[in-house]
Write an enzyme that holds these catalytic residues in place. Structure first.
Site, PDB file in Angstrom:
ATOM      1  CB  SER A  78      -0.891  -0.104   1.212  1.00 38.52           C
ATOM      2  OG  SER A  78      -2.068  -0.596   0.773  1.00 38.52           O
ATOM      3  CE  LYS A  97      -4.512   1.939  -1.201  1.00 36.47           C
ATOM      4  NZ  LYS A  97      -4.023   0.672  -0.866  1.00 36.47           N
ATOM      5  CB  SER A 122      -4.671   1.936   3.328  1.00 31.99           C
ATOM      6  OG  SER A 122      -3.794   1.391   2.329  1.00 31.99           O
ATOM      7  CE  LYS A 126      -1.354   4.259   2.739  1.00 38.00           C
ATOM      8  NZ  LYS A 126      -1.587   3.135   3.430  1.00 38.00           N
TER       9      LYS A 126
END
Length: 441
Positions: free
Chosen positions: A69, A72, A129, A231
């Site tokens: 993720s 992203k 997320s 993140k």
């Protein structure tokens, strides 16, 4: 002392024992992938001075890893770009398509045809997320997720992320989606540098949508003073990833940890790297010559994944067992290869080599260029013939061979000097063809 001992114990157990299998036969036939022995750990890390770009610490920072993720961040980077140029507005609406709604968790769970604003979508990506929203944004900006992924890869190359390729907007499992700890650090710096007005999104600890409040997955937010982003990421194949930034004494550092065995161990390791980085910077100010590596006392981290996902997508990859390459393979392996295009397979183990019938030419060097990995010997030979014919200037003096390894047939040319090998790969890459430079063993 007790706290330091606890942190040391958890940090020592940080890296991940690599997965033990390969792709299923059908999947392997369809998707070429990077592979390394199961004994090679997934752990990789880097610490960077956000202002100067100086690398204070690196551990397998250029080895290919699955970003999960953390992907992203790039999806949001392109969103910020569209907002800054007026192509997108915060109150524009995103319509969730059937494709977006069908994404695996973590997601908001919106049904096809439902909408949300760009502002809500950005928060859903940075905090929740949400995979369905990532695809919705990709389709809004690129027309389709695949086209948006191509835009992501192009921007990555423009930013200097030379070992990164994106094929989706969310980070859900795909063996072709590859990055490195160094490339993620480059991307993190780019977000701060290019779009500081939007960076605050990554420090937001909660997001409320339609009456439901969701917490940020970044456990260092609100726990470690100075941390304000960025993140997390998790899939079974990647392990626990984190790109994190913190400010202390008017200095900002970025740490990237990939392949952690658990959320807790990953976070503690990232915190240790940041604290040690700040300490090193302060000691340098006092005239000491010291590095982060010299100031770390933790042993090489090893250990299994210890707990289930707190992130996205692990249910989608129950049958997907992929092991990752490392910059430091065991002695039996060919080491220090350079990834030029990720959809290839590195040399490993004991291989059967099938050379052409033509007399072997005198080798000018010992470097190898691999131009593809295939499920049949005939396909590998066809690739060698194609490359030899189309790129006679770069490959005409090299010897071609097919190396067999566990049912995979690798099309290779040998006899290059290092410079000639890299030049040959650049020629292939310019035509969007797969290529890998492999150094002598």
């Amino acid at each position: 002392m007790f706290e330091r001992a606890r942190r040391l114990c958890l940090s020592i157990g940080l890296a991940v024992a690599a997965a033990t299998g390969g792709l299923t036969e059908n999947a392997q036939a369809q998707i070429p992938f990077l592979e390394a022995p199961a004994t090679v750990p997934k752990y990789a890390a880097i610490v960077v001075d956000a202002k100067s770009g100086e690398v204070l610490y690196a551990k397998r920072a250029d080895s290919p890893r699955y970003p999960a993720s953390i992907t992203k961040i790039m999806t949001l980077y392109l969103t910020f770009d569209a907002l800054s140029t007026g192509r997108l507005k915060p109150d524009d609406m995103i319509v969730i398509s059937p494709h977006a709604a069908a994404q695996a968790p973590t997601k908001l769970g919106l049904a096809p045809g439902e909408t949300l604003s760009v502002n809500d979508a950005m928060q859903a990506l940075a905090i929740k997320s949400a995979n369905d929203v990532a695809v919705g944004l990709a389709e809004k900006l690129g027309g389709s997720e695949s086209r948006f992924a191509a835009m992501m890869s192009l921007r990555a190359q423009e930013l200097g992320m030379v070992n990164t390729r994106f094929v989706n907007a969310s980070g859900l499992p795909d063996s072709r989606q590859i990055s490195t700890a160094r490339d993620i650090a480059i991307l993190s710096r780019a977000v701060m540098r290019d779009y500081p007005q939007y960076y605050r999104l990554f420090s937001q600890q909660q997001f409320t949508f339609r009456g439901v409040t969701m917490n940020n997955h970044n456990g260092l937010l609100g726990k470690m003073p100075g941390v304000d982003g960025l993140k997390t990421g998790y899939t079974n194949a990647s392990g626990y990833n984190l790109a994190v930034s913190a400010v202390r004494d008017n200095r900002r550092l970025i740490a990237v940890v990939m392949g952690g065995p658990s959320t807790a161990a990953r976070d503690l390791n990232a915190e240790d790297l940041l604290l040690t980085g700040f300490d090193v910077m302060n000691r340098r100010d006092r005239g000491e010559r010291i590095t982060v590596a010299q100031n770390l006392f933790e042993a090489e981290p090893t250990g299994p994944i210890m707990r289930p996902s707190a992130e996205q997508g692990d249910g989608e990859q129950d049958g997907l067992k992929i092991v990752l390459a490392s910059a430091t393979p065991p002695p039996a392996q060919v080491s220090n290869f350079t990834i030029v295009e990720p959809r290839t397979t590195a040399l490993r183990g004991t291989q059967k080599v099938d050379r052409d019938d033509k007399p072997e030419r005198k080798a000018a060097g010992r470097w190898v260029v691999q131009v593809g990995a295939f499920k049949s010997k005939s396909l590998a030979k066809k690739q060698l013939t194609l490359i030899d014919g189309r790129f006679k200037k770069a490959f005409g003096k090299a010897d071609s061979r097919v190396a067999e390894d566990d049912g995979t047939y690798k099309a290779q040319f040998k006899g290059f000097s290092e410079d000639n090998a890299r030049d040959a790969c650049r020629a292939l890459k310019s035509k969007k063809l797969a290529c890998m430079v492999i150094s002598p063993g």
